[in-house]
Structures are given as structure tokens and as C-alpha cells.
Design a protein around this motif. Structure first.
Motif, short mmCIF file in Angstrom:
data_model
loop_
_atom_site.label_atom_id
_atom_site.label_comp_id
_atom_site.label_asym_id
_atom_site.label_seq_id
_atom_site.Cartn_x
_atom_site.Cartn_y
_atom_site.Cartn_z
N HIS A 76 0.84 -1.21 0.00
CA HIS A 76 0.00 0.00 0.00
C HIS A 76 0.87 1.25 0.00
CE1 HIS A 76 0.87 -0.78 4.27
NE2 HIS A 76 0.83 0.53 4.40
N GLU A 91 -4.23 0.49 -2.04
CA GLU A 91 -3.53 -0.77 -2.26
C GLU A 91 -3.06 -0.84 -3.71
OE1 GLU A 91 -2.82 -2.79 0.16
OE2 GLU A 91 -4.09 -1.88 1.70
N GLY A 235 -3.23 -0.71 5.86
CA GLY A 235 -2.88 -1.46 4.65
C GLY A 235 -3.26 -2.92 4.83
#
Ligand SMILES: Cc1cc2nc3c(=O)[nH]c(=O)nc-3n(C[C@H](O)[C@H](O)[C@H](O)COP(=O)(O)OP(=O)(O)OC[C@H]3O[C@@H](n4cnc5c(N)ncnc54)[C@H](O)[C@@H]3O)c2cc1C
Ligand SMILES: *[C@@H]1O[C@H](CO)[C@@H](O)[C@H](O)[C@H]1NC(C)=O
Ligand SMILES: *[C@@H]1O[C@H](CO)[C@@H](O)[C@H](O)[C@H]1NC(C)=O
Ligand SMILES: *[C@@H]1O[C@H](CO)[C@@H](O)[C@H](O)[C@H]1NC(C)=O
Ligand SMILES: *[C@@H]1O[C@H](CO)[C@@H](O)[C@H](O)[C@H]1NC(C)=O
Ligand SMILES: *[C@@H]1O[C@H](CO)[C@@H](O)[C@H](O)[C@H]1NC(C)=O
Length: 529
Positions: A76, A91, A235
Motif C-alpha cells: 500500500h 492498495e 494497509g
């Protein structure tokens, strides 16, 4: 000729005959850090392999990772700004949990998503509007035409697998089931791209019919057809970092970040890994989790050279490129409550076909973030050109799609270059047509003490994050058992000795070889949707 010369000549020629199989000089790892297992790569497969070793009470391992962080292709980055002036998290790599599962068969990645309370939202594939160069135009009925043919094709693929018949391309399989879009029917081409290319990152022409369908069955029939998009500020890699913390201490000396392996020397007795920074590791076993892209690009040298059966398997499998291009605008000019926008270019199949809104409720509402995905040749093209050039092309498309709206310049714009990332060389693998399970097994099989794991070595879940998890676990348990001089037992199957490989490949794989020993534990034709 003197006898001595004759002998020399004979000896010389016998060495020639055995070229490639010459007994390798004993490995010299005396100057290297010693460990029991060297794990090459700290993505999902490397971390699950290490965890499987730790679970089996083998704590003496080292993880070598090219980058400065764990996670690999789960990657990410910060992007744009929210109303408070902080960046959003996007992402660049894996984004969905694909197939969540039931109590009988759960996707292990879904288990981890729950464990770490990863923020995610279900993707609604019915929340889609269709467009072409004239703007909104409803060709959504074509989805139903495709689905009907797809169901017929799916059964046919199952019959080919179970009766051990010859594979074909997905193009042929779909055509035989009645799906035959004309080359100039761009709406049908867009619908086909949405259904096939988007998932496999390759066209139906370059995909195996049997294993493409079997792969979808094993993920989406077994675990269910729901796909949840991860939108967590930590993330998606938080699950990989989190699991690594179950066996690594902070600043654990067993984790070597920023370490690029450049040469892998292996034998029946051990493995020595040499790195770009001059460091090296000498291990009883190594588990290599590098992508097929890395292996195909020959950026890591193997000594001795890999045997022909292994080299063939590496060259035969396909590495795709799937590129998400992110834009933040100062306004959401697209319908706010819709997730997907499909664009049919009048001239070029796969030209900026699927736009995805993150500004929609449940994702990052109010973010005004939109991203578009390209694969294969369109991805290579976009990755070669400048951000500015790509931005211009996409703005042209958006202005065609929304002729009545003012489409402003984006205020943030970014995309990764997967095809040239030196630690990935692509996004994920795909099963090419005419490739048997035995050939795939050769991609998985160990060569002496050197073992392989990763999404691509998963026969049943290649391309997926859960494929990497399953393969890491299997390899870790298998190697742990060898170290104890035992057989591993995994999901009721005994794994003894090294993995099988096939020196001679045949056109098809015999039906009784579809077993866990060849990486095929679940019958793809009997998992129910
Ligand atoms: C754009 C994109 C979208 C995707 N979308 C999804 C999705 O939505 N859902 C899903 O399930 N899957 C998705 N995937 C696939 C998923 O990300 C992969 O299957 C998975 O992350 C692969 O894990 P791995 O451990 O096999 O390989 P990797 O993550 O590649 O791990 C290998 C590691 O080895 C390291 N390495 C490479 N070369 C060297 C070297 N010479 N020396 C040392 N280290 C090295 C790399 O840095 C890397 O960390 C996507 C992938 C991409 C790229
Ligand atoms: C290791 O053991 C833990 C606890 O039982 C389990 O949750 C995890 O899935 C295991 N990891 C692997 C890779 O098998
Ligand atoms: C895929 O699943 C369908 C539905 O269960 C089944 O009919 C078909 O045979 C399966 N195909 C393969 C290749 O596994
Ligand atoms: C785009 O849609 C319009 C309106 O439905 C249609 O007239 C036109 O032919 C379509 N373009 C192509 C290339 O099919
Ligand atoms: C967005 O930016 C454009 C200029 O690119 C400007 O004309 C427009 O007024 C802005 N809209 C909003 C909502 O700020
Ligand atoms: C899968 O199951 C079906 C039905 O039970 C059976 O006919 C078939 O041979 C099995 N396939 C494999 C690959 O074992």
C-alpha cells in the motif's frame, strides 16, 4: 595415442556427457551465517512458511527480503488528501479477500482479516453502469448472455478434467458453449474483459480452459462468490505483519530486510544464498518464494543451473501484469452510489475498461477517488509511458463517458509499474493453455534441498493471496518434517520425502494423479456453488 591421453579423453568425454549433472563442488558456506532454514522472500508465502516452521518448533530460520518491509505484492501507499489534510491509504497490489468461506471451508485470508479486524467492504458486482464512446449506454443484458454460456462451459471443463481429455484455450471453451463475440462488437468485448481478463490478467486466448475454470471453482464455489475490498489505513499487509509478530520479536535478527539474494547454490546437503551486499547464509534447506516473474527474468543465479524439468516449468507458466491507476478529483462527477463503470472503447479491447469508485459509501466516501485497471498489453503500454500521457488518455475516456459533466484535472494521480519492479516483474501468475498438472507440479517440486513456494506454486489457488498462504504452510510443514526425519501430515494427507517431479511430460495428467501429492487436495468438480 598414449594410454594416459586416451584415459584423459575418455574421462573428459564422460564429464561432457553429464554436463549439467556434474557433481557440484561441495558448497562452501563456511564464511556465512549458519541457519537451519533460509526463507527467501517475506511476502505471504514466506511468512506463512516461517510460521509453519515456528509452529513445528523450528525457530532457527532466517527470512531474506529485498524490500524494507514484509508483505511483498501486498503493498500500500499514501495517496491524495482527506478533508483533514491526511493522506488516504490505497492498495497498489492485492486488494480483495476473494471468497470468504463457510465453517466447512474458510479462506485462511478471511480468517486473518477477521483476526486483525481489517476494514473491508463487499464488492457489489451488480452495482455497475455501462458506457461507450458516446456516454452511458445500457448493454448490461450481455452479462446474462455471457453467464449462461459460462455455466455450460464450466461443466464441459469439468468433463475434460475428469475424463483426462486434452485442454484447450478458454477462447475455444467459451466458443463451444456459444459465447462468440464478434471482434467489432466492443460492448461484448468489454463484458468479456470484465468476466475473464480482469481476474486472470490474461485474455481467454492465453488462458487454460480447464484450469481457469477449476481455479474459479476452487476459490469461488468452495469459499463463496463474495469479494471484499480492503480499505484499511494500516494497509492489507497488516495481516502479514501481524502474523510475523507471532514468531518474530521486534528487531529480530532472523529478519534480514533490504537484502537482495543474487545467487543460490544448492545441493543434496544444503543451500548457500549469496546477497548483493556481500552477506551470505548457509542453510540445511531453503524455501524460495520469488514470483515466476523474478524466476523468469534470471536476476537470481542458481548453481548448479536448474535442471531442465524445472527450467521448463518456470518458462511455461505465465506471469501477468495488472495495473491499477489511481486518481483523486476535487469532485465526484460520476454517480456516487455506483461501484463500477465499464467502458467499451470503440477501437481497442481492454482500453481503460473498468473504473472503480472509492468515493462510494462503505469505501472512502467523500474521497473523490476513482481508479481504473488495465492488464496485459494495455498494462505494459501504460507502465512504459509517463504519468502525464496516461492521465491525458484517461481524461479523454472519462470525458467520453460523462459528456454532460465537467471532468476536471485530477488533484492526485499515481500508479505502480509492476512489470519492471525488480522484486516482482509482474503482478501474479496465470495457467496457460495446454499445461498439465504434472507440469505445474514441476514448478512446485524441490530441487535437492532447495524448495519453492508462492502463489504460482498453488495448483488450486494460483494468482491469489490465499494460494500463497496455503503453499507457504505446506512447504514449511513439509521441510519441518524432513528435518525431524518424519512425514508431515497436513489435512489428513501424508507428505513424505521430497516433492514429486516429472522428468517426462505427457499431453495430459492421469486422473489418479489429481491428489494432494501433486498439490490437488480438493476435487474441483464436486465443490458446490
Ligand atoms: C496488482 C495486484 C493485484 C492483486 N490483487 C489480488 C487480490 O485482490 N486478491 C488476492 O487474493 N490476490 C491478489 N493479488 C495476488 C497476491 O498479491 C499474490 O498472490 C501474493 O501477494 C503473492 O505472495 P507470495 O508470497 O507468493 O509472493 P510475493 O508477495 O511476491 O513475495 C515474494 C517476496 O520475495 C521478495 N524478493 C523478490 N526477489 C528477491 C530477491 N532477489 N532477494 C530477496 N527477496 C526477494 C519480494 O520483495 C517479495 O516480498 C494481486 C497482486 C497484484 C500485484
Ligand atoms: C500456526 O499455529 C497457529 C495457532 O494454532 C495457527 O493459527 C496458524 O494458522 C498456524 N500457521 C500455519 C502457517 O500453519
Ligand atoms: C466447476 O464447477 C461446476 C459447478 O459445480 C461443475 O459443474 C464443473 O464441472 C466444475 N469444473 C471444473 C473444471 O472443475
Ligand atoms: C455506442 O453506443 C451508442 C448508443 O447506444 C451506439 O449508437 C453506438 O453504435 C455505440 N458504439 C459502438 C462502437 O458500438
Ligand atoms: C475543481 O477544479 C476545477 C478546476 O480544475 C474548478 O473549475 C472547479 O470549480 C473545482 N470544483 C470544486 C468543487 O472545487
Ligand atoms: C471428482 O469427483 C467426481 C464425482 O464424484 C468423480 O467422477 C471424478 O473422478 C473426481 N475427479 C477427480 C479428479 O478425482
Amino acid at each position: 595415442m598414449h594410454l594416459a591421453t586416451l584415459l584423459l579423453a575418455l574421462t573428459g568425454s564422460s564429464i561432457q556427457l553429464c554436463a549439467g549433472y556434474v557433481a557440484h563442488a561441495p558448497l562452501d558456506g563456511s564464511q556465512c551465517t549458519k541457519t537451519t532454514v533460509a526463507i527467501l522472500g517475506g511476502g505471504m508465502a514466506g511468512v506463512s512458511a516461517a510460521q509453519a516452521l515456528a509452529n513445528a518448533s523450528i525457530a532457527d530460520f532466517v527470512i531474506l527480503e529485498y524490500r524494507d518491509t514484509l508483505g511483498g505484492r501486498v503493498w500500500h501507499t499514501d495517496f491524495g488528501t482527506d478533508p483533514k489534510g491526511d493522506p488516504y491509504t490505497i492498495e497498489l497490489g492485492a486488494n480483495w479477500v476473494q471468497g470468504l468461506g463457510s465453517s466447512s471451508a474458510e479462506n485462511p485470508v478471511w480468517g486473518l482479516a477477521k483476526k486483525y479486524q481489517l476494514q473491508n467492504t463487499v464488492s457489489d458486482y451488480d452495482s455497475i453502469l455501462t458506457y461507450n464512446e458516446t456516454g452511458y449506454t445500457d448493454y448490461s443484458h450481455i452479462f446474462d448472455t455471457y453467464s449462461a454460456a459460462r455455466e455450460t462451459a464450466s461443466k464441459h471443463a469439468g468433463r475434460i478434467l475428469n475424463e483426462n481429455l486434452q485442454d484447450m484455450t478458454a477462447r475455444s471453451g467459451l466458443a463451444l458453449a456459444g459465447w462468440k463475440p464478434h471482434r467489432d462488437d466492443m460492448a461484448a468485448q468489454a463484458v468479456e474483459w470484465w468476466n475473464w481478463d480482469w481476474e486472470s490478467s490474461f485474455s481467454p486466448e492465453t488462458s487454460s480452459f480447464v484450469f481457469g475454470v477449476a481455479g474459479e471453482n476452487l476459490t469461488f464455489n468452495q469459499f463463496g462468490d463474495q469479494n471484499n475490498l480492503v480499505i484499511d489505513t494500516r494497509g492489507y499487509s497488516a495481516i502479514i505483519e501481524g502474523e510475523s509478530a507471532t514468531f518474530l520479536r521486534p528487531n529480530d535478527p532472523r529478519l534480514w530486510l533490504n537484502t537482495q539474494a543474487t545467487k543460490i547454490e544448492y545441493s543434496a546437503n544444503g543451500v548457500v544464498v549469496r546477497n548483493a551486499d556481500g552477506s551470505c547464509v548457509s542453510a540445511a534447506y531453503a524455501i524460495c518464494t520469488f514470483s515466476v516473474g523474478v524466476l523468469q527474468n534470471e536476476v537470481v543465479e542458481f548453481a548448479p543451473a536448474l535442471p531442465e524439468w524445472k527450467q521448463t516449468a518456470i518458462e511455461k507458466f505465465s506471469m501477468g501484469t495488472y495495473t491499477k491507476i489511481f486518481m483523486q478529483f476535487n469532485v465526484t462527477f460520476w454517480p456516487e452510489d455506483t461501484q463500477y463503470f465499464l467502458y467499451a472503447s470503440p477501437t481497442t479491447r481492454g482500453y481503460y475498461p473498468v473504473f472503480q469508485s472509492l468515493s462510494t459509501e462503505g469505501f472512502l466516501p467523500g474521497s473523490n477517488i476513482l481508479f481504473v485497471t488495465v492488464v496485459e498489453s494495455q498494462a505494459y503500454r501504460a507502465e512504459r509511458q509517463s504519468n502525464e500521457q496516461t492521465k491525458r488518455e484517461i481524461l479523454d475516456v472519462l470525458r467520453q463517458m460523462f459528456p454532460d459533466k465537467h471532468v476536471p484535472e485530477p488533484i492526485a494521480f499515481t500508479y505502480p509499474r509492476w512489470s519492471t519492479e525488480p522484486w516482482a516483474y509482474g503482478s501474479y501468475s496465470n495457467w496457460p493453455q495446454g499445461t498439465t498438472l504434472e507440469m505445474h507440479q514441476n514448478l512446485r517440486a524441490n530441487v535437492d534441498r532447495l524448495w519453492f513456494a508462492g502463489e504460482a506454486t498453488s495448483a488450486q489457488h494460483f494468482g491469489f493471496l490465499h494460494g500463497a498462504w496455503f503453499e507457504g504452510r505446506e512447504t514449511g510443514e513439509h521441510v519441518a518434517a524432513l528435518l525431524r526425519d518424519e512425514c508431515a501430515e497436513l489435512d489428513g494427507v501424508e507428505l513424505c520425502g521430497g516433492r514429486m517431479h516429472y522428468d517426462i511430460l505427457h499431453g495430459t495428467t492421469p486422473i489418479d494423479a489429481y491428489t494432494a501429492l501433486n498439490g490437488w487436495p480438493v476435487n474441483s468438480t464436486s465443490v458446490q456453488a
